[in-house]
Design a protein around this motif. Sequence first.
Motif, PDB file in Angstrom:
ATOM      1  N   GLN B 137       0.860  -1.186   0.000  1.00 35.12           N
ATOM      2  CA  GLN B 137       0.000   0.000   0.000  1.00 35.12           C
ATOM      3  C   GLN B 137       0.892   1.230   0.000  1.00 35.12           C
ATOM      4  N   PRO B 138       0.579   2.188  -0.850  1.00 34.94           N
ATOM      5  CA  PRO B 138       1.431   3.378  -0.890  1.00 34.94           C
ATOM      6  C   PRO B 138       1.395   4.122   0.436  1.00 34.94           C
ATOM      7  N   LEU B 139       2.518   4.662   0.810  1.00 37.42           N
ATOM      8  CA  LEU B 139       2.590   5.457   2.024  1.00 37.42           C
ATOM      9  C   LEU B 139       2.829   6.904   1.639  1.00 37.42           C
ATOM     10  N   PRO B 140       1.843   7.739   1.799  1.00 40.42           N
ATOM     11  CA  PRO B 140       2.053   9.154   1.498  1.00 40.42           C
ATOM     12  C   PRO B 140       2.688   9.864   2.679  1.00 40.42           C
ATOM     13  N   GLY B 141       3.444  10.893   2.379  1.00 43.20           N
ATOM     14  CA  GLY B 141       3.976  11.722   3.462  1.00 43.20           C
ATOM     15  C   GLY B 141       5.209  11.165   4.128  1.00 43.20           C
ATOM     16  N   VAL B 142       5.828  10.147   3.519  1.00 38.55           N
ATOM     17  CA  VAL B 142       7.065   9.618   4.089  1.00 38.55           C
ATOM     18  C   VAL B 142       8.194  10.619   3.801  1.00 38.55           C
ATOM     19  N   THR B 143       8.969  10.912   4.819  1.00 38.15           N
ATOM     20  CA  THR B 143      10.069  11.846   4.629  1.00 38.15           C
ATOM     21  C   THR B 143      11.249  11.114   3.982  1.00 38.15           C
ATOM     22  N   VAL B 144      11.680  11.607   2.829  1.00 37.67           N
ATOM     23  CA  VAL B 144      12.826  11.024   2.127  1.00 37.67           C
ATOM     24  C   VAL B 144      13.948  12.051   2.207  1.00 37.67           C
ATOM     25  N   ARG B 145      15.100  11.628   2.686  1.00 41.41           N
ATOM     26  CA  ARG B 145      16.133  12.606   2.984  1.00 41.41           C
ATOM     27  C   ARG B 145      17.495  12.032   2.589  1.00 41.41           C
ATOM     28  N   LEU B 146      18.326  12.900   2.030  1.00 43.64           N
ATOM     29  CA  LEU B 146      19.704  12.503   1.779  1.00 43.64           C
ATOM     30  C   LEU B 146      20.452  12.705   3.084  1.00 43.64           C
ATOM     31  N   LYS B 147      20.969  11.616   3.561  1.00 41.47           N
ATOM     32  CA  LYS B 147      21.578  11.678   4.897  1.00 41.47           C
ATOM     33  C   LYS B 147      22.690  12.704   4.949  1.00 41.47           C
ATOM     34  N   GLY B 148      22.706  13.453   6.016  1.00 37.11           N
ATOM     35  CA  GLY B 148      23.754  14.418   6.239  1.00 37.11           C
ATOM     36  C   GLY B 148      23.672  15.640   5.349  1.00 37.11           C
ATOM     37  N   SER B 149      22.505  15.860   4.762  1.00 44.92           N
ATOM     38  CA  SER B 149      22.369  17.052   3.923  1.00 44.92           C
ATOM     39  C   SER B 149      21.044  17.716   4.226  1.00 44.92           C
ATOM     40  N   GLN B 150      20.836  18.814   3.550  1.00 39.35           N
ATOM     41  CA  GLN B 150      19.578  19.531   3.705  1.00 39.35           C
ATOM     42  C   GLN B 150      18.559  19.044   2.686  1.00 39.35           C
ATOM     43  N   GLY B 152      15.787  16.970   0.934  1.00 41.52           N
ATOM     44  CA  GLY B 152      14.742  16.055   1.362  1.00 41.52           C
ATOM     45  C   GLY B 152      13.453  16.318   0.632  1.00 41.52           C
ATOM     46  N   THR B 153      12.575  15.356   0.700  1.00 36.13           N
ATOM     47  CA  THR B 153      11.255  15.523   0.101  1.00 36.13           C
ATOM     48  C   THR B 153      10.312  14.594   0.851  1.00 36.13           C
ATOM     49  N   ALA B 154       9.087  14.516   0.360  1.00 33.51           N
ATOM     50  CA  ALA B 154       8.130  13.606   0.987  1.00 33.51           C
ATOM     51  C   ALA B 154       7.360  12.904  -0.105  1.00 33.51           C
ATOM     52  N   THR B 155       6.866  11.736   0.214  1.00 35.20           N
ATOM     53  CA  THR B 155       6.154  10.988  -0.813  1.00 35.20           C
ATOM     54  C   THR B 155       4.770  11.570  -1.034  1.00 35.20           C
ATOM     55  N   HIS B 156       4.300  11.397  -2.256  1.00 35.97           N
ATOM     56  CA  HIS B 156       2.955  11.852  -2.608  1.00 35.97           C
ATOM     57  C   HIS B 156       1.937  10.838  -2.131  1.00 35.97           C
ATOM     58  N   SER B 157       0.684  11.165  -2.414  1.00 37.96           N
ATOM     59  CA  SER B 157      -0.355  10.278  -1.892  1.00 37.96           C
ATOM     60  C   SER B 157      -0.309   8.892  -2.531  1.00 37.96           C
ATOM     61  N   ASP B 158       0.330   8.757  -3.699  1.00 36.27           N
ATOM     62  CA  ASP B 158       0.464   7.416  -4.263  1.00 36.27           C
ATOM     63  C   ASP B 158       1.782   6.768  -3.861  1.00 36.27           C
ATOM     64  N   GLY B 159       2.481   7.386  -2.944  1.00 41.52           N
ATOM     65  CA  GLY B 159       3.707   6.802  -2.406  1.00 41.52           C
ATOM     66  C   GLY B 159       4.953   7.133  -3.209  1.00 41.52           C
ATOM     67  N   THR B 160       4.799   7.829  -4.328  1.00 41.78           N
ATOM     68  CA  THR B 160       5.969   8.103  -5.152  1.00 41.78           C
ATOM     69  C   THR B 160       6.714   9.333  -4.650  1.00 41.78           C
ATOM     70  N   GLN B 195      10.121  -0.585   0.803  1.00 42.85           N
ATOM     71  CA  GLN B 195       8.997  -1.034   1.623  1.00 42.85           C
ATOM     72  C   GLN B 195       9.318  -0.734   3.078  1.00 42.85           C
ATOM     73  N   LEU B 196       8.408  -0.072   3.733  1.00 44.08           N
ATOM     74  CA  LEU B 196       8.630   0.233   5.147  1.00 44.08           C
ATOM     75  C   LEU B 196       7.792  -0.708   5.993  1.00 44.08           C
ATOM     76  N   GLU B 197       8.400  -1.109   7.068  1.00 44.97           N
ATOM     77  CA  GLU B 197       7.663  -1.980   7.978  1.00 44.97           C
ATOM     78  C   GLU B 197       7.181  -1.171   9.156  1.00 44.97           C
ATOM     79  N   GLN B 198       5.985  -1.483   9.575  1.00 43.38           N
ATOM     80  CA  GLN B 198       5.506  -0.829  10.786  1.00 43.38           C
ATOM     81  C   GLN B 198       6.365  -1.299  11.938  1.00 43.38           C
ATOM     82  N   THR B 199       6.734  -0.374  12.783  1.00 41.88           N
ATOM     83  CA  THR B 199       7.575  -0.739  13.912  1.00 41.88           C
ATOM     84  C   THR B 199       6.886  -1.848  14.688  1.00 41.88           C
ATOM     85  N   SER B 200       5.613  -1.674  14.862  1.00 42.23           N
ATOM     86  CA  SER B 200       4.705  -2.695  15.367  1.00 42.23           C
ATOM     87  C   SER B 200       3.370  -2.014  15.290  1.00 42.23           C
TER      88      SER B 200
END
Lengths: 518, 1140
Positions: B137-150, B152-160, B195-200
């Motif tokens: 299932q797509p996850l919208p709003g996931v923070t995508v970030r290049l580590k150690g830099s400024q 970043g972006t977030a996923t759209h409602s279709d997860g892209t 794919q992200l896993e729910q922590t629990s």
Amino acid sequence: MKKITYLIIVMLSLVQLSCKKFLDETNPNNVTLNSYFKTENDFNLAVSGAYSQLRGLYNNKSAWTMGEMRSDNTHYDYKSSDQAVATTNRYAVADFLDDKYNNQTPAKWNSGFNAVSAANVIIDHIDDITLSDASRNSILGQAKFIRALVYFDLVRYYGGLPIYPHAPLSREETYIPRSSVQDVYNLIIADATDAAAKLGATTFPQTGRATKGAALTLLGDVYVTTKRYAQAEAALKQVITMGYSLFQNYGDAFQLANKNGIESVFEIQFNTSLAIPQANTAASVYNFLPRMVNTLVVTGVSFNSITDVGGFNTPTQDLISAYESGDQRLDASIAMAEGTFNATDDFTATAVKSSVGYTAPAGKVGRPFPKKFLHAHAIGNQTNDDWPVYRYSEVLLLLAESLNEQGKSAEALPYLNLVRARAFGDASHNITTADQSALRATLLKERRVELAFENKRWLDLVRTNNAITVMNAFGAKQKAQYSYLQAGSYNVTQDRLLFPIPNAEILLNDKLTQNPGY
Amino acid sequence: MKFYVPDVCHEKHGTAYKKILLIMKLTIVLMIAAFMEVSASSYAQKIALSTKQITFEDLFRQIRRQTGYNILWDAEILKDAKPVDIQVTNASVEEVLQKSFANQPFTYTIRQNTVVVIRKPETTIVVKGRVTDINKQPLPGVTVRLKGSQIGTATHSDGTYAINITGTEGVLSFEYMGYTTKEVPISGQTIIDVQLEQTSSQLNEVVVAYGRQTSRDIVGSVAKLSSVDIKDQPTGTFAERLEGKLPGTQVAQTTGRPGQGMDLRIRGAVSLSSNVRPLVVVDGQPMLGDPDNINNINPDEIESFSVLKDASSTALYGSRAANGVIMITTKRGKPGATQISFNSYYGISSLMRELIPPVMNATQLATYMKGFYEDKIKYEGYTGGIPAVYQNPEQYGAGTDWFNVLTRNAPVQNYSLSITSGGEKSSFSVVGGYFNQEGILKNTGYKRFSLRVNGDINLGKSVKVGFGVAPSMQLEHNNRQGVGFNVDGQRAIFASASMMPTMGSPYNPDGSLALGISGFTNQFVWANPLRQLLETKDDANRLRVLANVFTEIKLVDHLTFRTSGSADIGNMTRNRFIPSTSIGGFNALPIENPPPGNNTALGEALNNNDYAWLNENTLNYQNHFGNDHSLQVLGGFTLQRSTGFASDMVGRDFPDNSVPYLSAATRFTTNTSSFNAWTLMSFLGRVNYSYKDRYLLQASVRRDGSSRFGDNHKWGTFPSIGAGWVASDEAFLKHVPSLSLLKIRASYGLTGMNEIGNYTTAASIGNANYTFSGGLSPGKVQNSLSNTNLAWERNKQLDIGFDLGLFDDRISFTYDYYNKLTSGLLFVVPVPQSSGFSSVQDNLGDISQWGHEFTLNTKNLTGAFKWNTSFNISFNRNIVKRIGLNNISFAGTPTTSLNEFTDYRTLVGKPVGQFYGYIFDGIFKNQAEADAGPKYYGTGSTTLSQAGTVRFKDLNGDGKITFPEDQTVIGDPNPKFIFGFSNTFQYKNFDLNIAMSGTYGNKLKNGMEESTYNLDGVFNGPPELLNRWRSETDPGDGRVARTLANTTAAYRTDNTLFIHDASHLTINNIALGYTFKKFRTPYIKSLRVYTSVQNVYIFTSYPGNPEVSAGGLAFVNQQGQDLGAYPLQRTFTFGLNLGL
């Protein structure tokens, strides 16, 4: 870190200091008792407030339901489709079918004690500040008059009453047992005597406040009721020297222009023309008219009295017949609304006719109503009529009664005949008999017609031990006339001479006892 | 040549300036390069070089010497240059430069015969991908970030997502709340799907009192609901969507009034005379859960709800927590791409006609009335004959369908636009909404304009500032209840449709609106309800601004200070005008041009100005010690003050109906203004300790001081303690593979209740005017008793529960048992009126409450076809242990003296608010039965029973039916259980949601039937009345008594005939959605369309709306009475969710 900790400690301690103040919200809309009674004006306002509580006692549907409809003077217009609880409960009082659950009889008790409490609060606090003797006497005299008047009214309807030593300050202090009838009368006599001593002499025009004359009249009434006729005579004889007299015409006593007039001893004040109108509603003539979609023809004001206002306190034929021929009081007291009742017992009036020698034309009925309370007003069921508590004619009749009961029957006649001569326009109908028991009966009947609709009749019947015989006989006639009356109605026994203590009071205050039979 | 067009919007605000510079530089470079292509060939001199570790300065000299090219460089650029080895013969300048510049941080351009050495432009790649959960299932709003830099972006409602990376190296991190953060090295990849896993599933963060906790750490009973779970419902208020969704929470549509009408009650909360609505906390701002308080919130603004039920979770709200707490969190901006979403729906509502019990049509009613008179003639000696209007019933046909006349199909529409945007330093969320619901009763409706702006700003590393401002405007038209014009209520406009003669018409023969319905002998006259709806104006406009601002300062590591200020500003103006032609109603015909008095038009101007402020200061310490110990300590201090100013003016005696404002009135019957205020000062603290993340302990305390209580009891202390044990983490359960979670919880604590008036402790002196000598004589009189001992209502509550997860949480189950003892109930204790007073506010009364709550969530199918089910069921009970002083039962108000017609009681030993009355036992079919059976006496001494009259059960066996001996408890309005059941299905692009809820075992008194079963021929009623007793040979259906005068009142005393089972199952909502996955235009990121039906169907045996309750759920002692309410509507909707 340290700085911040200090800062927080300082802030918290400031907060602690202002804690009490922050949580102290006082009601800006009302004064509280603790901050009241600091000036003479506070007392004067409280006295006016106590008078206003008397309206609950007299301008209340329970007042005429219990005082007049209970008697042979008035009945009600039965409406089969109105089975509302208030309506049927009011019918029940008239028919002697009421029980302790009746929702019409507690109002008198409740409003009466409101007035007692209002007077008590004033008496409790009178020594809080130093007042001039004149002010103190005026304030205390009025408060005690009000307390005596209320207790006297209530003791006759309910018997022994709780006597509050002071206005309660907490819930715990509200639970007081009933005192004996004797103790209640002792309090009434003490209060009325004190009031008579403290209040100023009556001056005309009167303001509507209690006067020495009013207090002495009350005292006289109390003495007559408790059969201390000599004391009654003494009190009432003072009243007749105070400048009161009868209007030339009986009807004048009730004219709006004659409020607090020469014949008035004490009346409950109303005035609809004020910025904050003080209207007579619960004891207005509208309650006593048949139920009408439009009252215009009768009252001059359009008003719909069908739902719950109209149809009560209807003068009985028994009362109309009690007026002797030539008695001008019949025409002044009772008029006929002429018209038709429809299928649902609602009335359409076509004319207002005199009740003297009235016979209804074909196809119409005449429905009597108490005309003495019908005067000019602007808004339906908001009338301007004061409610008469004591009129001078009653002073004369009480005095006559107190003399007659002492065997001084001849001495009583002039006072009685003052009332009769005014009623008939001349001395031709004056009473001449000096027979004590004949005169006793004459006086009772005279009070009936003179004071009709002033809520005296039922108390008179009880006071003179006539209630059981008169009302059983009246009931037999009623049952013959009205098929809707239940077989068990008008079963008037000794227990029925007192009304039940309101059931809620018995439940809430386990120190109270119920009257027998309820 | 491909031009790179950077997407500025994707970048964080702070970096925009740099990016613009970069664009400018790139443009110059590209232009220069374009020239170079043309000119470079014109100098073709060759170079020969063979050297090792030559510096660039030397190299440039060589080139210049051999070719004549000028070379320009900046020493700064060459600073980092490494010496090179170079070996060429007959090479061009470019060949030499390319060779030597390889792997150098600079490059060159050639213009004519000049070489310019410049810094190398950074290479940029675009990494794209899609983030999904393990179910794809797509996850919208996931923070995508290049580590150690400024970057970043977030996923759209279709997860892209798409992210621009400088260089080809680095590590992308994917972060999402409640999911394990994943880090992926780029290593030159340009498509990275994750794919992200729910922590629990049990570890989601939940908003609790003064903070957030993970579900796992919660030791109390907290239900959580996300806004996603209640989407697609075309309701103006969020409360309407909660029905059946929250275990232990009863939500009822007690009226269909637009914009109102939902009431909430948690765990069957009860009190005797106080409001039992829960406390609602919106972003930290507490307010009473009054519909007026919460309906201003646009449901699209809400991120999540948590319902705090047990003492350990509510005790931090101390004196206001006794009835539970609903925490509402609104949407805030998150770091990531700007997201714009637009939600809208349009629907049509119509009357749920099946909830309206049928009434006699015109022919039937005229037939009934004809029979009424036939019997009157036959049995009562009536000689008036059958009235002409009833002699020929058939002439009327079906007559007027009043329900149809008063109702309409009404549109409902909603538009809501939200924008969220965020960067490292700040983030914002803006939600604007417009909701417009026209009522299904004509000329009624509700509109709301709302806006919410939430912002968060990080000022440096340790200071964070946030704010929220939410103004809203609510316009209610003809929805409010008020004297003289009620759309709902007993014998009011809608209820009148059940009682009014169907022979009548709302129109005059000439087509104009009639003044009233009259002329039907013995039937009550009525004002024309249609005219009342159309002509009356009752506009209540409410402006509400909720605003808050907070600062969080990280004082030192692990210690955070937070201070916040909130304001709640409310203003309501109510502007009413009822023309004289609409004044009246039940049994009163309006008058066209009435004289002064109560038949004249009524105008009212009412103003309420409410203002509340709240300051909260908390210190939060959070630390881990060693590997096993985790400690969190919260301490706080809060201050709150709430004030209200009200003014009201009512004018009458308007000369005519042309000017609806008070300037035209000539008499004023009300002119008041008043002010009131309360304050609350509180200290609070909480400690959470966990050992090995599996032994959890929480203790909290709040100390509240309130202006509302007596001097002796201003302060109250409300402690709680709770413990939890995550047993599934123990070694002995670790190896049970099917068990994913087992947590056992217990809590105990004390909460309070302060819902009383503001100044009840002091003896007050009120106005009581009189008149002397014809003039006004102002007066005063003491009108209340004081009670300086007045104190808090105290609730001791125990909660024991467990959470169970099985098969990787495909099945999760929660159970809670609670037991609550409410003592010192705030109660308006009646006192003997001989005291001169009628009542005093006191603490007298105890109620015991307990219950069980079960929640089961299952993932039934997880493949391509997905099916999730959520079910909850709650059993709540209460028993009154003590009332007032003498345990005297009472009805609506304690001072009501009880009689045959007081229909409900609160009695010791029973649940609050029992229905009370006689037990209906049929009809005496003949005189013999009546003679033998128990005879009705009512309060009289003569029996009213005879053939054809009602028969009641003789409980004391004395042969008489009397009050109170033969009345008893005849019904319990409290449900045995309440439940909710929802299913969601998903297949490919389709999704389907079905939400259901219901109650079982609650009784409802149909107070309407007191009127409609009135046998006196004054109201219309159900067709069943035609089957009444007519004679011994025609005794009817045995349920309806005869119409004989004087005997009919008994039939409508309170008896079991009017008590109905209100158990019901409501299909609240069915929504079918379709999600588009591919778009031709890049501007649309997501689109879902759906259609839904609200109030699909109510399965019930109750004749009417089974959730109706005249007092709402707010006051328990008069619940469950149907006095005729605004009817419910069924709404068909089409809606869309668009992401831009």
